[in-house]
Design an enzyme around this catalytic site. Structure first.
Site, PDB file in Angstrom:
ATOM      1  N   ARG A  74      20.958  86.652  92.176  1.00 39.21           N
ATOM      2  CA  ARG A  74      19.630  86.527  92.799  1.00 39.21           C
ATOM      3  C   ARG A  74      18.572  86.116  91.778  1.00 39.21           C
ATOM      4  NH1 ARG A  74      17.082  90.931  93.828  1.00 39.21           N
ATOM      5  NH2 ARG A  74      18.956  92.159  94.214  1.00 39.21           N
ATOM      6  N   TYR A 132       2.089  70.177 106.741  1.00 36.79           N
ATOM      7  CA  TYR A 132       3.279  70.476 107.537  1.00 36.79           C
ATOM      8  C   TYR A 132       2.960  71.633 108.481  1.00 36.79           C
ATOM      9  CZ  TYR A 132       8.108  71.733 108.583  1.00 36.79           C
ATOM     10  OH  TYR A 132       9.279  72.033 109.237  1.00 36.79           O
ATOM     11  N   ASP A 205       1.912  69.527  98.478  1.00 35.33           N
ATOM     12  CA  ASP A 205       3.268  69.260  98.957  1.00 35.33           C
ATOM     13  C   ASP A 205       3.468  67.747  98.904  1.00 35.33           C
ATOM     14  OD1 ASP A 205       5.490  68.699 100.587  1.00 35.33           O
ATOM     15  OD2 ASP A 205       5.127  70.422 101.889  1.00 35.33           O
ATOM     16  N   LYS A 230      14.772  66.698 101.848  1.00 32.15           N
ATOM     17  CA  LYS A 230      14.421  65.314 102.176  1.00 32.15           C
ATOM     18  C   LYS A 230      14.933  64.370 101.069  1.00 32.15           C
ATOM     19  CE  LYS A 230      12.404  67.166 105.757  1.00 32.15           C
ATOM     20  NZ  LYS A 230      12.158  68.540 105.443  1.00 32.15           N
TER      21      LYS A 230
HETATM   22  N1  PLP Z   1       7.010  70.153 103.669  1.00 32.42           N
HETATM   23  C1  PLP Z   1       7.117  69.028 104.381  1.00 32.42           C
HETATM   24  C2  PLP Z   1       6.162  67.925 104.134  1.00 32.42           C
HETATM   25  C3  PLP Z   1       8.129  68.894 105.343  1.00 32.42           C
HETATM   26  O1  PLP Z   1       8.239  67.763 106.025  1.00 32.42           O
HETATM   27  C4  PLP Z   1       9.022  69.978 105.544  1.00 32.42           C
HETATM   28  C5  PLP Z   1      10.097  69.901 106.560  1.00 32.42           C
HETATM   29  O2  PLP Z   1      10.146  69.009 107.360  1.00 32.42           O
HETATM   30  C6  PLP Z   1       8.856  71.139 104.794  1.00 32.42           C
HETATM   31  C7  PLP Z   1       7.850  71.190 103.857  1.00 32.42           C
HETATM   32  C8  PLP Z   1       9.772  72.314 104.961  1.00 32.42           C
HETATM   33  O3  PLP Z   1      10.957  72.041 104.306  1.00 32.42           O
HETATM   34  P1  PLP Z   1      12.380  72.691 104.737  1.00 32.42           P
HETATM   35  O4  PLP Z   1      12.728  72.119 106.062  1.00 32.42           O
HETATM   36  O5  PLP Z   1      13.285  72.270 103.637  1.00 32.42           O
HETATM   37  O6  PLP Z   1      12.163  74.159 104.795  1.00 32.42           O
END
Ligand code: PLP
Length: 429
Positions: A74, A132, A205, A230
Site C-alpha cells: 500500500r 470534469y 487537470d 486516457k
Molecule cells: N479528468 C478528466 C479530464 C477526465 O476526462 C476523466 C475521466 O474521463 C477523469 C479526470 C477521471 O479519470 P478516471 O476515469 O481515470 O478516474
C-alpha cells in the site's frame, strides 16, 4: 510555442520527448537483467534480519540514510515507482526542486486524494465550470459535507475567477485544460497570478493535453493531474491516475494514498508504463490528425461549428499557441441537425467506437447530450450550453485519410439543407 527541451527534466534533461518516454526515470540495470520493468507482484517485502529492518526504519523514520526499498504494497511497489519516475521526468519541473509523481488506481482517485489532503473545514475552492463533471460533483457534495465550499466560475472569465476568491479562505483553484467537450484552454499564467496574489494553491487537470503538449509545472502550477486511463495508458485497457508536483508538495499526498489505500495494482502499473513508451509518438500523430480533421470539418456545409484550439476560430487559439506544443487529439463539432440526426450520423461512422473515453489507439466518438446529459431535457441542456447536435471525436492512431473518408461518408447520410439555412448558420455573428 514553448520549447520543452529547454526545460530541465529529471533523468535525461537533454533528451527529447520520445527518448524520455522510453527511458526516463528508470534504472538501466533491472532485476534479473530484464530489459523491461519487471511486474513485482508482491503485497509485502521481506527483511533479511532485524539489523536490516532497523536500517530501513532509521532511514524511513529519522532520515538516517537513504530509503532504497519497499516495505508494504500500500505504501509503494517497484513497478509503480518506475512509472512514477517516468511521469515525473516527462512533466518537467517548477524550477524550485525535484518533481515527484504519485500513481493511483484511477484519475478520480488522484483528484479526490489531493482534495481531501490539502483542504480542511472552513476553506473554499474556486473552479472553472468546464471541469470534469465528477470532480465538480465531488466538490459540491462530498467536500460540502466536510464544510468546504466551492464556487464555480465560467471558464475563460478571469475577472469572475478573481472575484470568487475569498482572501484567507480560498485554498485551491481548480481548472482543466483543454476542457471537455468544448476544448477551452485555460491561461495558466493568469491563474497563477491570481493564486499567488491570494496565497492559493493551483491544481490543473491536463488529461486532454498530456505532458507532451503542456507541462503546467513550468507555468508555476502547483499540482498536475492526469487520468492515466486516457493518453498515458493509451490503449483503453487500464485505469489509472497520477498527481505530479514539487516533491515537497506531493509528499503528504503520497502519505494519504498509503492511508486511503487507492494504490494501483502492479499489473496495471506495467500496462501504464508500456503505454508511456509510445506516448510521444501517439500524441504527436493524434495532434496532427485532429488538426486535419478540424480543418476538414470546418469547411463542410453540414457542420455548423468546430471546436478545436488549433483553429484560429477557437476563442483560446492565442493562449493555446503560447502555452502548448500541440493542440491535442479531441475535436468537437456541431452538426447541422438535431439530437436524432446527430445520433444517426454517429451510427453511420464505421471506424470510431461509441464509448465514453479518449486518448487510446482506437478512435472513440460520443454525443455528450446523450452520454453525459441523458438525465436532462433538451431545454436544460441548452441552458447548460450543451448542444444536442454536438459530437466529441477523440482520434486514435488510425490513418488520418481513412478517418476523413469515414467522416465524409457519414456526413453524406445527413439530409441536405436549404442553401439559405446554411448561409444563415455559417455567417451568423
Ligand atoms: N479528468 C478528466 C479530464 C477526465 O476526462 C476523466 C475521466 O474521463 C477523469 C479526470 C477521471 O479519470 P478516471 O476515469 O481515470 O478516474
Amino acid at each position: 510555442m514553448v520549447n520543452k527541451n529547454n526545460s530541465t527534466l529529471q533523468g535525461s534533461p537533454n533528451h527529447g520527448d520520445n527518448t524520455q518516454s522510453v527511458h526516463a526515470g528508470t534504472s538501466r540495470k533491472k532485476a534479473l537483467n530484464s530489459l523491461t520493468t519487471p511486474i513485482v507482484q508482491s503485497a509485502t517485502y521481506t527483511f533479511e534480519n532485524t539489523a536490516d529492518l532497523i536500517a530501513f526504519l532509521e532511514a524511513k523514520t529519522w532520515g538516517n540514510g537513504e530509503k532504497t526499498r519497499d516495505e508494504y504494497g500500500r505504501y509503494g511497489n517497484p513497478t509503480v515507482s518506475a512509472v512514477e519516475k517516468r511521469l515525473a521526468a516527462l512533466e518537467g519541473t517548477d524550477g524550485k526542486g525535484e518533481t515527484d509523481a504519485v500513481l493511483f488506481s484511477s484519475g478520480m482517485a488522484a483528484i479526490t486524494t489531493l482534495l481531501l489532503t490539502v483542504l480542511k473545514a472552513g476553506q473554499h475552492v474556486v473552479m472553472t465550470d468546464d471541469v470534469y463533471r465528477r470532480t465538480r460533483i465531488f466538490c459540491e457534495t462530498t467536500l460540502a459535507k466536510f464544510g468546504i465550499d466551492t464556487s464555480v466560475v465560467p471558464v475563460g472569465d478571469y475577472d469572475a475567477l478573481e472575484n470568487a476568491v475569498v482572501k484567507g479562505k480560498t485554498r485551491l483553484i481548480i481548472s482543466e485544460t483543454p476542457t471537455n467537450p468544448y476544448l477551452r484552454v485555460t491561461d495558466l499564467e493568469r491563474i497563477k497570478t491570481i493564486a499567488k496574489a491570494n496565497r492559493c494553491l493551483t491544481m490543473i487537470d491536463t488529461t486532454f493535453a498530456t505532458p507532451i503538449n503542456l507541462c503546467p509545472l513550468e507555468w508555476g502550477i502547483d499540482y498536475v493531474i492526469h487520468s492515466a486511463t486516457k493518453y498515458i495508458g493509451g490503449h483503453n485497457d487500464v485505469l489509472g491516475g497520477v498527481l505530479i508536483g514539487n516533491e515537497m508538495r506531493v509528499k503528504p499526498i503520497r502519505d494519504a494514498r498509503g492511508a486511503y489505500g487507492n494504490t494501483v495494482d502492479p499489473q496495471a502499473a506495467f500496462l501504464i508504463e508500456r503505454g508511456i513508451k509510445t506516448l510521444s509518438l501517439r500524441v504527436r500523430q493524434q495532434n496532427e490528425t485532429a488538426q486535419r480533421i478540424a480543418e476538414y470539418l470546418q469547411q463542410h456545409p453540414k457542420v455548423d461549428h468546430v471546436y478545436y484550439p488549433g483553429l484560429a476560430s477557437h476563442p483560446d487559439h492565442e493562449v493555446a499557441s503560447k502555452q502548448m506544443t500541440g493542440f491535442g487529439g479531441v475535436v468537437s463539432f456541431e452538426l447541422a441537425g438535431d439530437l436524432q440526426t446527430t445520433g444517426d450520423f454517429i451510427d453511420a461512422l464505421q471506424i470510431p467506437y461509441i464509448a465514453p473515453s479518449l486518448g487510446g489507439v482506437e478512435s472513440l466518438v460520443e454525443q455528450p447530450a446523450l452520454m453525459s446529459y441523458y438525465d436532462k431535457t433538451s431545454e436544460e441542456r441548452a441552458a447548460l450550453g450543451m448542444s444536442d447536435s454536438l459530437v466529441r471525436y477523440a482520434v486514435g492512431i488510425e490513418d488520418c485519410d481513412d478517418l476523413i473518408a469515414d467522416l465524409e461518408q457519414a456526413l453524406a447520410t445527413i439530409p441536405e439543407r436549404e442553401l439559405s439555412d446554411i448561409w444563415e448558420i455559417k455567417f451568423r455573428v
